[in-house]
Design an enzyme around this catalytic site. Sequence first.
Site, short mmCIF file in Angstrom:
data_model
loop_
_atom_site.label_atom_id
_atom_site.label_comp_id
_atom_site.label_asym_id
_atom_site.label_seq_id
_atom_site.Cartn_x
_atom_site.Cartn_y
_atom_site.Cartn_z
N CYS A 1 -28.97 -32.58 34.10
CA CYS A 1 -27.96 -32.92 33.57
C CYS A 1 -28.63 -33.17 31.49
O CYS A 1 -29.26 -31.48 31.55
CB CYS A 1 -27.39 -34.41 33.92
SG CYS A 1 -25.99 -34.09 32.86
N HIS B 1 -25.10 -34.14 39.28
CA HIS B 1 -26.24 -35.57 39.65
C HIS B 1 -26.68 -35.27 40.79
O HIS B 1 -25.84 -36.78 42.06
CB HIS B 1 -25.15 -36.60 38.80
CG HIS B 1 -25.31 -36.46 36.95
ND1 HIS B 1 -26.57 -37.18 36.36
CD2 HIS B 1 -24.36 -36.12 36.21
CE1 HIS B 1 -26.68 -36.89 34.98
NE2 HIS B 1 -26.01 -36.38 35.06
N GLU C 1 -28.10 -37.44 42.46
CA GLU C 1 -29.28 -39.09 41.96
C GLU C 1 -27.97 -39.55 43.09
O GLU C 1 -28.01 -41.17 43.07
CB GLU C 1 -30.40 -39.43 41.57
CG GLU C 1 -29.33 -39.35 39.90
CD GLU C 1 -29.44 -38.49 39.01
OE1 GLU C 1 -28.74 -37.78 39.75
OE2 GLU C 1 -28.38 -38.77 37.59
#
Lengths: 240, 79
Positions: free
Chosen positions: A86, A203, A205
């Site tokens: 990002c 994302h 994560e």
Amino acid sequence: MKIGVVVFPGSNCDHDCQHIFKDVLGQSVEMIWHKETSLAGLDAIVLPGGFSYGDYLRTGAIAKFSPVMGLVKEFAKGGGMVLGICNGFQILLEAGMLPGAMLRNKSLHFICKDLSVKVENAATSFTSACQPGQVLKIPIAHADGNYYTDPVTLAAMQANAQIVLRYCTPEGKVTPEANPNGSLDNIAGIINAAGNVLGMMPHPERCAETVLGNDDGKLIFLSMLESLKQGKKPLQMAPA
Amino acid sequence: MKAKIHVTLKQGILDPQGKAIEHALGSLGFKNAGNVRVGKYMEVEVNETDKAKADAAVKAMCEKLLANTIVEEYRYELQ
């Protein structure tokens, strides 16, 4: 493995990345303050999401001059793996480590939701744990993810399989309707020609452990660890 | 010297903010408004008395930081 997570003023996904690598995947993690002057001993570097320097001027425009970025560039030049997520992707673009630039989302909205992305190249160091063409459900959260580059660069990236992730329908069809932000060619993630620097807007994560109800993102991190284990060198891409 | 700098998206690059404003102007009855482009305006005090030196400095600032020349163009005047 020892993973370095760079922390810029305004990074806000740094601890999520630390959590995944450390608590979920059992690796050693070092948080790297942006004024750091050494990256010795690190096997890979993550530029996390967030709003470095408040997104002032342009996303990533000021972060690219952080002292640590010179070291990150050197690390990548030496073949080190760098993942930008990002805002990390936006910084890699501004720093010239990946081609192109980000524009404001076509809708002008900040978009935060789960989306489907297709693994267009499963032979990279960041996607080798995925099946070719696999559809991953990963959230995006950004206002500036409308990827742009000139037609010559785009053609070169297409020819060289550098477009690694593309927005698609849940069935894996890459359509204009599946494109959340106006990104050129539905681009969600690209890799450099050398194959060791990946930038992605989604994302991983945020969806890398079953307790969160989705661990598709874990494949990205597992791919990285597997590639590092296989000799600490990124898989070679076809020359540009 | 003072530099007055304008940074805008290049022609041909979609400007979603410009489009939204253009649409709003149309809704307000300004049927003669078109091709709205949104940009940034910056003022920089340049500590130079020589205009050529100031010009070179401002150009370098634009190229290095103030504009992303992949998608933006810039122009400035020195006073």
